[in-house]
Design an enzyme around this catalytic site. Structure first.
Site, PDB file in Angstrom:
ATOM      1  N   MET A  31       0.851  -1.187   0.000  1.00 57.52           N
ATOM      2  CA  MET A  31       0.000   0.000   0.000  1.00 57.52           C
ATOM      3  C   MET A  31       0.889   1.240   0.000  1.00 57.52           C
ATOM      4  O   MET A  31       0.474   2.320   0.396  1.00 57.52           O
ATOM      5  CB  MET A  31      -0.936  -0.009   1.218  1.00 57.52           C
ATOM      6  CG  MET A  31      -1.902  -1.191   1.163  1.00 57.52           C
ATOM      7  SD  MET A  31      -3.410  -0.933   2.089  1.00 57.52           S
ATOM      8  CE  MET A  31      -2.775  -0.735   3.726  1.00 57.52           C
ATOM      9  N   GLY A  32       2.126   1.087  -0.436  1.00 54.69           N
ATOM     10  CA  GLY A  32       3.051   2.210  -0.480  1.00 54.69           C
ATOM     11  C   GLY A  32       3.661   2.465   0.884  1.00 54.69           C
ATOM     12  O   GLY A  32       3.685   1.576   1.736  1.00 54.69           O
ATOM     13  N   HIS A  35       9.162   0.910   3.354  1.00 54.57           N
ATOM     14  CA  HIS A  35      10.232   1.000   4.343  1.00 54.57           C
ATOM     15  C   HIS A  35      11.181  -0.171   4.122  1.00 54.57           C
ATOM     16  O   HIS A  35      11.035  -0.921   3.139  1.00 54.57           O
ATOM     17  CB  HIS A  35       9.662   1.023   5.764  1.00 54.57           C
ATOM     18  CG  HIS A  35       8.677  -0.082   6.042  1.00 54.57           C
ATOM     19  ND1 HIS A  35       9.037  -1.407   6.061  1.00 54.57           N
ATOM     20  CD2 HIS A  35       7.339  -0.051   6.269  1.00 54.57           C
ATOM     21  CE1 HIS A  35       7.981  -2.143   6.327  1.00 54.57           C
ATOM     22  NE2 HIS A  35       6.923  -1.349   6.445  1.00 54.57           N
ATOM     23  N   HIS A  38       9.736  -3.547   3.215  1.00 50.34           N
ATOM     24  CA  HIS A  38       9.332  -3.738   1.813  1.00 50.34           C
ATOM     25  C   HIS A  38      10.561  -3.979   0.934  1.00 50.34           C
ATOM     26  O   HIS A  38      10.518  -4.761  -0.022  1.00 50.34           O
ATOM     27  CB  HIS A  38       8.590  -2.506   1.285  1.00 50.34           C
ATOM     28  CG  HIS A  38       7.275  -2.253   1.939  1.00 50.34           C
ATOM     29  ND1 HIS A  38       7.068  -1.219   2.805  1.00 50.34           N
ATOM     30  CD2 HIS A  38       6.090  -2.920   1.859  1.00 50.34           C
ATOM     31  CE1 HIS A  38       5.808  -1.232   3.223  1.00 50.34           C
ATOM     32  NE2 HIS A  38       5.189  -2.262   2.665  1.00 50.34           N
ATOM     33  N   GLN A  68     -10.364  -2.303   2.439  1.00 49.14           N
ATOM     34  CA  GLN A  68      -9.894  -3.052   3.609  1.00 49.14           C
ATOM     35  C   GLN A  68      -9.774  -2.205   4.871  1.00 49.14           C
ATOM     36  O   GLN A  68      -9.301  -2.678   5.904  1.00 49.14           O
ATOM     37  CB  GLN A  68      -8.564  -3.747   3.307  1.00 49.14           C
ATOM     38  CG  GLN A  68      -7.349  -2.833   3.234  1.00 49.14           C
ATOM     39  CD  GLN A  68      -6.102  -3.587   2.805  1.00 49.14           C
ATOM     40  OE1 GLN A  68      -5.977  -3.977   1.638  1.00 49.14           O
ATOM     41  NE2 GLN A  68      -5.177  -3.817   3.717  1.00 49.14           N
ATOM     42  N   GLN A 167      -3.298 -12.522   7.246  1.00 50.85           N
ATOM     43  CA  GLN A 167      -3.384 -12.148   5.827  1.00 50.85           C
ATOM     44  C   GLN A 167      -2.622 -13.139   4.950  1.00 50.85           C
ATOM     45  O   GLN A 167      -3.096 -13.550   3.882  1.00 50.85           O
ATOM     46  CB  GLN A 167      -2.827 -10.736   5.646  1.00 50.85           C
ATOM     47  CG  GLN A 167      -2.606 -10.342   4.193  1.00 50.85           C
ATOM     48  CD  GLN A 167      -2.186  -8.887   4.050  1.00 50.85           C
ATOM     49  OE1 GLN A 167      -3.019  -8.008   4.159  1.00 50.85           O
ATOM     50  NE2 GLN A 167      -0.912  -8.621   3.813  1.00 50.85           N
ATOM     51  N   LEU A 198       8.958  -3.681  11.854  1.00 54.94           N
ATOM     52  CA  LEU A 198       8.808  -2.546  10.941  1.00 54.94           C
ATOM     53  C   LEU A 198       7.382  -2.496  10.405  1.00 54.94           C
ATOM     54  O   LEU A 198       6.790  -3.517  10.088  1.00 54.94           O
ATOM     55  CB  LEU A 198       9.769  -2.672   9.763  1.00 54.94           C
ATOM     56  CG  LEU A 198      11.262  -2.595  10.046  1.00 54.94           C
ATOM     57  CD1 LEU A 198      12.019  -2.359   8.745  1.00 54.94           C
ATOM     58  CD2 LEU A 198      11.611  -1.497  11.029  1.00 54.94           C
ATOM     59  N   SER A 199       6.864  -1.283  10.320  1.00 59.99           N
ATOM     60  CA  SER A 199       5.514  -1.087   9.795  1.00 59.99           C
ATOM     61  C   SER A 199       5.409   0.337   9.270  1.00 59.99           C
ATOM     62  O   SER A 199       6.033   1.256   9.833  1.00 59.99           O
ATOM     63  CB  SER A 199       4.489  -1.286  10.923  1.00 59.99           C
ATOM     64  OG  SER A 199       3.261  -0.697  10.571  1.00 59.99           O
ATOM     65  N   ARG A 201       3.053   2.148   9.679  1.00 61.32           N
ATOM     66  CA  ARG A 201       2.369   2.934  10.704  1.00 61.32           C
ATOM     67  C   ARG A 201       3.316   3.464  11.780  1.00 61.32           C
ATOM     68  O   ARG A 201       2.934   4.336  12.559  1.00 61.32           O
ATOM     69  CB  ARG A 201       1.296   2.086  11.396  1.00 61.32           C
ATOM     70  CG  ARG A 201       0.153   1.731  10.480  1.00 61.32           C
ATOM     71  CD  ARG A 201      -0.677   0.624  11.091  1.00 61.32           C
ATOM     72  NE  ARG A 201      -1.560   0.036  10.097  1.00 61.32           N
ATOM     73  CZ  ARG A 201      -2.789   0.428   9.877  1.00 61.32           C
ATOM     74  NH1 ARG A 201      -3.302   1.381  10.584  1.00 61.32           N
ATOM     75  NH2 ARG A 201      -3.523  -0.156   8.946  1.00 61.32           N
TER      76      ARG A 201
END
Ligand code: PAF
Length: 295
Positions: A31-32, A35, A38, A68, A167, A198-199, A201
């Site tokens: 979702m972009g 970090h 990814h 979602q 998920q 890592l997230s 958010r």
């Protein structure tokens, strides 16, 4: 498509035109707000593509999926910056970014045929008291978008982070159920040195939130330590939950030891997984890790 060492200039695709010529590679859905986690997913995708000699490119999709999010504010707050994401993705070895608008993914919006297409949710995300309970509507939205992405991009394989454990199980089951023939590969969770997963958010965490945020990984480690030493799942769960609760206080949502595959009750001798979630400040965090009994 290209030899292992070759680097292609990054191509950004925003419509479905020509997507079929990009089939047969490895997809990393995001979702972009990319970090280091990814980066690792894209590097893994690149390795898989090269080692298997797959004919298609490494694609990262960048799409903040409205279907979602169960809170409009969370959807609005989600960080967006395609130019930065494209640079980071290219650095990691990505060759194509698929960044569609909502209308491309869901023609006609909420009432259109894609958004209202039936989903066949697997057991691991139904009535489990985990993300399924705390984010009602989330998994149907994940199912919708992942099915659509896999159908449009038609990769041979797709890489998902293990951090979103339910998920990952959902998408694995979905690819099989829908007969998409896409291999789903789970990538290890990347952590800061102090253990924080890592997230995207994490950008919303304030310095004073850090200690509380670390409660998740510390609780997991405590449960793992006991589980690996032969304690029962219930004992490991209780001890880990205490550690996490103490750190996160009122933000506590859940801390559960479950069967790794079904996310239901632990099955003797089968891999176990600790799954937990908490709100820390304005940020909702999730984390998980597991162990195999007697290993
Ligand atoms: O994990 C995510 O970032 C999202 O849920 C995904 C898989 C990209 C679907 O929107």
């Amino acid at each position: 498509m290209n030899a292992p060492s070759e680097r292609m200039p990054l191509e950004i695709v925003t419509t479905t035109d020509g997507l079929s010529s990009l089939a047969g590679g490895v997809l990393v859905p995001t979702m972009g707000a990319l970090h280091r986690g990814h980066h690792q997913l894209i590097e893994l995708a690149r390795r898989v593509r090269d080692e298997r000699g797959l004919s298609g490119p490494v694609i990262a999709s960048v799409f903040v999926n409205p279907a979602q999010f169960n809170e409009a504010k969370d959807f609005e707050m989600y960080p967006r910056n395609l130019a930065t994401d494209a640079r980071k993705a290219a650095d990691a070895g990505c060759e194509v970014i698929f960044a569609p608008e909502v209308e491309v993914m869901y023609p006609g919006g909420k009432d259109g045929p894609e958004w209202s297409r039936p989903v066949d949710l697997p057991e691991c995300v139904v009535d489990k008291g985990l993300e399924d309970e705390y984010r009602p509507g989330h998994f149907p939205g994940v199912y919708l978008v992942c099915r659509r992405l896999l159908e449009l991009c038609r990769p041979a394989a797709a890489v998902f982070g293990k951090k979103d454990w339910q998920q990952l199980q959902l998408v694995t089951a979905m690819s099989e159920r829908e007969g998409l023939g896409v291999e789903i590969i789970g990538a290890e969770t990347m952590r800061e040195e102090d253990g924080l997963a890592l997230s995207s958010r994490n950008v919303h965490l304030k310095p004073e939130d850090r200690e509380a945020a670390l409660g998740l990984s510390r609780g997991i480690r405590e449960a793992q330590r006991l589980g690996q030493a032969g304690a029962s799942a219930a004992e490991a769960e209780e001890a880990g939950r205490k550690v996490m609760r103490r750190a996160v206080g009122d933000g506590f949502e859940y801390f559960e030891v479950r069967d790794a595959a079904t996310c239901g009750e632990v099955v003797e001798g089968q891999p176990a997984r600790v799954l937990c979630a908490a709100k820390v400040g304005v940020t909702r965090l999730i984390d998980n890790d597991g162990w195999v009994p007697n290993e």
